[in-house]
Every structure is written in structure tokens, then in C-alpha cells.
Design an enzyme around this catalytic site. Structure first.
Site, PDB file in Angstrom:
ATOM      1  N   GLU A  81       0.852  -1.201   0.000  1.00  0.00           N
ATOM      2  CA  GLU A  81       0.000   0.000   0.000  1.00  0.00           C
ATOM      3  C   GLU A  81       0.887   1.250   0.000  1.00  0.00           C
ATOM      4  O   GLU A  81       1.944   1.298   0.642  1.00  0.00           O
ATOM      5  CB  GLU A  81      -0.963  -0.007   1.193  1.00  0.00           C
ATOM      6  N   ASP A  83       1.098   4.159   1.203  1.00  0.00           N
ATOM      7  CA  ASP A  83       1.604   4.927   2.355  1.00  0.00           C
ATOM      8  C   ASP A  83       2.914   4.329   2.881  1.00  0.00           C
ATOM      9  O   ASP A  83       3.608   4.958   3.684  1.00  0.00           O
ATOM     10  CB  ASP A  83       0.560   5.063   3.466  1.00  0.00           C
ATOM     11  N   HIS A 146      -3.601  -6.197   6.558  1.00  0.00           N
ATOM     12  CA  HIS A 146      -4.950  -6.293   6.056  1.00  0.00           C
ATOM     13  C   HIS A 146      -5.032  -6.465   4.544  1.00  0.00           C
ATOM     14  O   HIS A 146      -6.137  -6.394   3.991  1.00  0.00           O
ATOM     15  CB  HIS A 146      -5.732  -5.037   6.455  1.00  0.00           C
ATOM     16  N   ASP A 165       1.447  -2.336   9.333  1.00  0.00           N
ATOM     17  CA  ASP A 165       0.160  -1.773   9.777  1.00  0.00           C
ATOM     18  C   ASP A 165      -0.292  -2.318  11.135  1.00  0.00           C
ATOM     19  O   ASP A 165      -0.985  -1.618  11.895  1.00  0.00           O
ATOM     20  CB  ASP A 165      -0.929  -2.070   8.741  1.00  0.00           C
ATOM     21  N   TYR A 193      -7.995   2.659  14.991  1.00  0.00           N
ATOM     22  CA  TYR A 193      -7.285   2.094  13.832  1.00  0.00           C
ATOM     23  C   TYR A 193      -7.750   0.649  13.595  1.00  0.00           C
ATOM     24  O   TYR A 193      -8.067   0.259  12.465  1.00  0.00           O
ATOM     25  CB  TYR A 193      -5.784   2.151  14.108  1.00  0.00           C
TER      26      TYR A 193
END
Ligand code: FEO
Length: 395
Positions: A81, A83, A146, A165, A193
Site C-alpha cells: 500500500e 503509504d 490487512h 500496519d 485504527y
């Protein structure tokens, strides 16, 4: 000059701090976020994760505080991902001889889809290791925590778990460690979160916790928020509870209203839970954000959702909440649809239909009221809730 922070000897935090991020895919991040990257100085210099593309300069400046970025030998990408991988092109431009370590097959496929095939990749699977000198890094897939590609990196020499994460918080701070911020604040951010990002994958979290339980570490360095060093046991235990999806005896009442009848019903439902000795909390969708309500869904056994009928359906605010809930919803909850109407019950009826799609049981039935309330109708509603709680507890 931006500085790196040494978190253990020769291991540095070199991430970006996003002070102004306020909305992360629809999740309100009132305290911003961080995109954590970590630099290990060993015989082979290794960078763990990167950051959003727009933070690439910040990342490179913090790395330069410690070492020339050209000396980076390995970039471990725990997660595709953007980020966390978005600054890979900038890092590879600065360190053209670096090799990228990523999970096989999903990390490899994802990185190549984003950044092309010209870089040298080292695909790894659970149990694979990489010797970088004094240290040996071990990789463990945390598939679907995830995304399919997620993995964590374990540094046994420093007893650090680079968890990406997992165990993160969207929380910008000048502090880098849990004990510098305080446990209640960090846990509150970690809970929001978890509820908004990780909750649908709780089964995979439980499995990952089992695998990670065999490792010895005294620091968890996530990719968002502060680093766990004083409360490692607490966050592991709390993740165990959250991933079990076992609710507390707790009720939330969520509603929007046009002429206050659904609002008065919501307050009456709340009062009934309180009378029954069950902690309860009221959320008005005109002022409360759906991502804040979701944090409470993680704990709540009873989820009452109310809408009047507007334009032959539920109100758009309620639809937004329920649609978001449907994507994240934990099982084992009791849904309580309610609402007022004039000549058509489609508002509360649509609430009931979406609560069913969330997989919730509806042991209280649908609680409705036509036109405005009076003392008798409110007393009936109050009793209906008390009766519902009694029925549930007798099952
Ligand atoms: Fe923080 Fe799945 O990215």
C-alpha cells in the site's frame, strides 16, 4: 535539517510525520498520522519500509542525518500500500544498487504493478531470512492483515518486530514511544485504527498472533504512530481481545432525525439500556463521524440504529453509516432497527434490511412510531427494549 531518532543502537526511525492528514479513506484522523520507516546500520545497510510519495524528501533527509542514502543495500517492503511503498522510486533513485525484499507472491506482484520490473527484487516467504551482518532478519507473512501481501520483519538481535500496519495508530506526534505519549491515548488511537482498518480481518489477526507468539521481542515498531516499548504485553493482549470480536455488555444508539421523533425514541432506548444496568452511548449522525462510531462498534453487543422515513427510504446519513458498517461489521452483534414515519415505514425498514446484511440478529424486532410520540408510546418503547434485553439474556 530533519533528524533521525535512534530507537536502539544502530537502528533509527526515519519516517515522515503527516501533521495535517484529516481523512484517510473516509476515516477521520484528527491527530494526523505518521509513515514510519526504519534504518538499520549493519554490514549491509537496510531500510524497513518507506512512506507516501509526498514524504520522500522528508524520508531521505532523515536518512541523510545518519548515512548517505546511496549506501542502502536492502529495502524491505513489508506492504505494498502506497503509504509504505510510495517512496520506493525516490529511494531507488538515491540508492540504485539496493535490492527490494518483498513477500512472495503478492508483494512482488503488487510492487511490480506499481513500480515496474526494472528493480532487483528478493521475494520471501514465511521463515525466510536475510543476513545483513551482525543481524539476521526473519520474515513472516501476515496475509490479510490487512492486504494479501502483508508481512512483518523480525530482528532477533535487537528484539524488534517491525509490524507494519499491525499495532499501528493514526497519530502524529513529536514523540516516538508509547510511554512518552501515555497508554490511554495510544490505546484509544490503536482501537480506532483496529476498528476502521483491521476488524474485518480479525480471524487472520488471531492466526498471526499465534505465529508471532513464538518470537521474543521487547519492541514493536509499527508503520503508523508511536513505537511500543513499555506496553508491548498490553497491546498484544488487547489485540487478542479485539481479534476475538467478543463484545462487551454495552449498547450504542445511532440515529438521525427530521422532526425529533426518532431522536426522542433514541433517547428512550438509551434510557432503557441504562435502567437495565447496561452502559450505553448515544450518537447523532449529524454531528458524530461514522469512523468514531465504528470504534465503539468493536466493543458493543447491542447496536440500535434509527432513521425516520425520508423520500420513501432511510436518511442518507444513516445509509452512509450502515454501508460503512456492512463492510467492517463484526459478527455476534444484536441489531435494533428503529425510527418514526408518517405514512410509510420504509425508513426503519431499510435500516432493518441493512442490519440483516451486516449479519446481526434482530432479537428486539423493528421498533417504530407513527407521527409524533406521547408518554404512552414512549413507555411502550421503553418496555419493549427492557423485554428485548430480558429475552436475549434468557437465550
Ligand atoms: Fe498503512 Fe495498509 O497501509
Amino acid at each position: 535539517m530533519l533528524r533521525a531518532t535512534e530507537i536502539k543502537p544502530d537502528v533509527y526511525w526515519v519516517g515522515g510525520i503527516d501533521w495535517t492528514e484529516r481523512n484517510f479513506h473516509g476515516y477521520t484522523t484528527d491527530r494526523g498520522s505518521t509513515y514510519n520507516a526504519y534504518l538499520i546500520l549493519d554490514e549491509h545497510v537496510t531500510l524497513i519500509d518507506t512512506c507516501k510519495p509526498q514524504f520522500a524528501d522528508e524520508l531521505l533527509e532523515r536518512i541523510s542525518d545518519v548515512i548517505d542514502p546511496a549506501r542502502i543495500d536492502y529495502v524491505v517492503s513489508n506492504h505494498v500500500e502506497q503509504d509504505h511503498s510510495g517512496a520506493i522510486p525516490a529511494i531507488m533513485a538515491a540508492a540504485p544498487n539496493a535490492k527490494i525484499v518483498t513477500s512472495n507472491p503478492h508483494g512482488l506482484k503488487g510492487l511490480q504493478a506499481h513500480y515496474g520490473t526494472e528493480y532487483e527484487y528478493i521475494p520471501v516467504k514465511t521463515g525466510d531470512t536475510l543476513c545483513i551482518g551482525t543481524r539476521t532478519l526473519t520474515f513472516t507473512s501476515t496475509v490479510m492483515v490487512h492486504w494479501p501481501d502483508n508481512m512483518v520483519t523480525y530482528d532477533a538481535h535487537d528484539k524488534i518486530l517491525f509490524s507494519n500496519d499491525a499495532f499501528g495508530q493514526h497519530f502524529a506526534s513529536s514523540k516516538r514511544f508509547d510511554d512518552e505519549v501515555g497508554l490511554p491515548e495510544v490505546l484509544a488511537q490503536a482501537k480506532k485504527y483496529y476498528a476502521n482498518i483491521v476488524m474485518p480481518y480479525s480471524r487472520h489477526v488471531t492466526r498471526a498472533l499465534g505465529v508471532l507468539g513464538g518470537l521474543e521481542f521487547d519492541m514493536i515498531a509499527p508503520s503508523h504512530g508511536v513505537i511500543w516499548r513499555s506496553h508491548v504485553a498490553e497491546i498484544l493482549e488487547t489485540y487478542g481481545k479485539w481479534s476475538s470480536l467478543q463484545p462487551d455488555e454495552y449498547a450504542i444508539v445511532v440515529y438521525d432525525s427530521m422532526w425529533h421523533t426518532t431522536e426522542v425514541m433514541a433517547q428512550q432506548i438509551l434510557e432503557a439500556f441504562i435502567e437495565a444496568g447496561i452502559p450505553a452511548r448515544l450518537f447523532d449522525l449529524k454531528v458524530d463521524h461514522i469512523s468514531d462510531i465504528m470504534t465503539e462498534v468493536l466493543s458493543a453487543r447491542y447496536i440500535a440504529v434509527g432513521s425516520p422515513t425520508l423520500n420513501n427510504g432511510m436518511m442518507p446519513t444513516v445509509a452512509s453509516f450502515l454501508w460503512y458498517l456492512k463492510g467492517l461489521s463484526p459478527k455476534g452483534r444484536i441489531g435494533i432497527p428503529f425510527g418514526s414515519y408518517g405514512w410509510g415505514q420504509n425508513g426503519p425498514q431499510e435500516v432493518a434490511e441493512l442490519l440483516e446484511k451486516c449479519g446481526f440478529t434482530q432479537d428486539f424486532g423493528m421498533l417504530t412510531h407513527q407521527w409524533t410520540e406521547d408518554e404512552d408510546s414512549l413507555e411502550e418503547l421503553h418496555q419493549a427494549v427492557l423485554d428485548g434485553i430480558k429475552r436475549v439474556n434468557e437465550q
